[in-house]
Enzyme design. Structure first.
Site: not given
Ligand code: UDX
Length: 438
Positions: A39, A89, A153-156, A264, A327
């Site tokens: 990495k 974690t 709180f970042l989203r992928e 997450c 996602k």
């Molecule tokens: C999440 C939090 O949003 C973020 O703030 C935190 O720091 C890390 O966890 P992430 O895991 O990147 O981020 O994805 P997110 O966009 O929250 O989606 C999570 C899951 O929920 C995905 O599998 C998505 O497909 C699902 N989802 C989301 C739904 O099924 N319906 C929705 O309306 C929204």
């Protein structure tokens, strides 16, 4: 201290690599440390070991400035003023709790290299109480340093945007000095008007898991409504739209479908339950057990629709699965509902062919026995049924007339409620979706 502090970032995975590149883009000298030499070598060349829109170019650009370096050698952090702990974690192998091995060893590894006045800042998601105990440990190992917590709180898919223009900054600190150091480091972000929340250490840790629990609850709420809609002959997409106009409810995160996954939400709500039980507050989070159960049930419900559309016995059927990542705009397949469903159908004897725009390699690594197709056409050719499980734009833009010429049977199940049902039906497809009865 020089005008601009020198920073270290410990753990260069998803969170750490993003944080390192973003902080470098704000003008800081940043030393990224990771124990994985492969990495580190990739990152040093400006190559991102995973897919994240925009981060690849930012990383390459910051490497070229010379401000951003990566190493496996912890002694390289000796000049840094602030050390961000960004290690994972994960859920522990033997239960619901979070595995804190990496966080603990990160703190132990930085301790011998901390200069006078250094601040260690945890960003990883941890069970409440962890920061306090790590701070006490650090007071023993490196009394010249202090520890704070600053959840991310970042989203992928939006990692760069969420890091450089977050909707809030939360810092858990034990004194004014630690708060001031963090205010200085985040000054360019604060200058944008970003809300700043100072909290104590336990509250800062809790903010993160509370936020993720709320989001998970919102998704499971709408998926519970989807179950009721199916039973009552209603349409959850119309219901979601209608309740979403109430600003107290809000329309985001009300997309019914196969539920949440990723690195997450699932593990965070489980670790939160485990921690609450340890604290004697088990009852307060009992509802999260239900949230988890509703979420896992959504996967099962799709499989039930597959069986009712095809047959109880799936061994004679070929199913094309569109989507493997948890996602869209990510190559992350951790706890992916899409991949889980594909694996279950494969285990039930169906011939399953999986496509994903970015997630084939990570999915193959995890499940080498699944069959993958490099293109949508190869995936759907000859299929008895298409399952749409991750709402990539590429899939939303598919032309049902074109796809209809490739399949054996024009039958599709939308597991994400993201396709245009009328468009597919008018092209002669049998179209089913979760939470929509007709
Ligand atoms: C999440 C939090 O949003 C973020 O703030 C935190 O720091 C890390 O966890 P992430 O895991 O990147 O981020 O994805 P997110 O966009 O929250 O989606 C999570 C899951 O929920 C995905 O599998 C998505 O497909 C699902 N989802 C989301 C739904 O099924 N319906 C929705 O309306 C929204």
């Amino acid at each position: 201290m020089s005008m601009k502090s020198t920073l270290s970032v410990i753990g260069c995975g998803y969170l750490g690599a993003t944080h390192a590149a973003c902080m470098s883009s704000l003008g800081f000298t940043v030393i990224g440390v990771d124990t994985d030499p492969v990495k580190v070598a990739m990152l040093s060349r400006g190559e991102l070991p995973f897919y994240e829109p925009g981060l690849d170019t930012l990383l390459a650009q910051e490497i070229r400035t010379g401000r951003l370096t990566f190493t496996t050698d912890f002694s390289a952090i000796a000049d840094a003023d602030i050390h961000f702990i960004c290690v994972g974690t994960p859920q522990s192998k033997d239960g619901l709790a979070a595995d804190l091995t990496y966080v603990k060893s990160a703190v132990t590894a930085v301790a011998p290299h901390l200069k006078e006045g250094a601040l260690v800042v945890g960003k990883s998601t941890v069970p409440v109480g962890t920061a306090q105990s790590l701070r006490e440990e650090l007071a023993q190992l490196a009394p010249q340093a202090d520890l704070a917590w600053n959840p991310e709180f970042l989203r992928e898919g939006f990692a760069v945007e969420d890091t450089l223009t977050p909707n809030r900054l939360v810092v858990g600190v034990a004194n004014d000095r630690a708060e001031q150091i963090l205010k200085d480091v985040y000054a360019p972000i604060l200058a944008l008007g970003t809300p700043w929340i100072r909290a104590d250490l336990p509250t800062a840790e809790l903010v993160k898991v509370a936020a993720n629990s709320f989001l998970a609850t919102k998704i499971s709420f709408i998926n519970a409504m989807a179950e009721v809609c199916e039973a009552a002959g209603g349409d959850v997409t119309v219901l979601a739209k209608a309740i979403g106009y109430d600003p107290r409810i809000g329309s985001r995160f009300l997309q019914a479908g196969i539920g949440f996954g990723g690195g997450c939400l699932p593990k965070d709500i489980r670790a939160f339950m485990a921690r609450a039980e340890e604290l004697g507050a088990k009852q307060a989070l009992e509802f999260l057990r239900e949230i988890d159960a509703i979420n896992l049930r959504a996967r099962q419900r799709v499989i039930d629709v597959v069986r009712s559309d095809l047959s109880e016995d799936l061994t004679q059927y070929t199913i094309a699965v569109l989507g493997a990542t948890f996602k869209p705009d990510s190559d992350d397949v951790r706890d992916s509902p899409a991949l889980d469903i594909a694996v279950q159908l494969h285990a039930a004897g169906a011939t399953v062919v999986v496509h994903d725009p970015k997630g084939i390699e990570p999915a193959r690594k995890r499940f080498p026995t699944l069959t993958f197709a490099e293109s949508v056409s190869d995936c759907v050719r000859g299929a008895d049924l298409i399952l749409h499980l991750t709402e990539w734009k590429e899939y939303r833009d598919l032309d049902p007339l074109v796809i209809g010429k490739l399949v054996k049977n024009k039958m599709i199940i939308d597991g994400r409620n993201a396709l245009d049902r009328e468009l597919w039906r008018s092209a002669g497809w049998k179209f089913h979706a979760l939470g929509r009865s007709d």
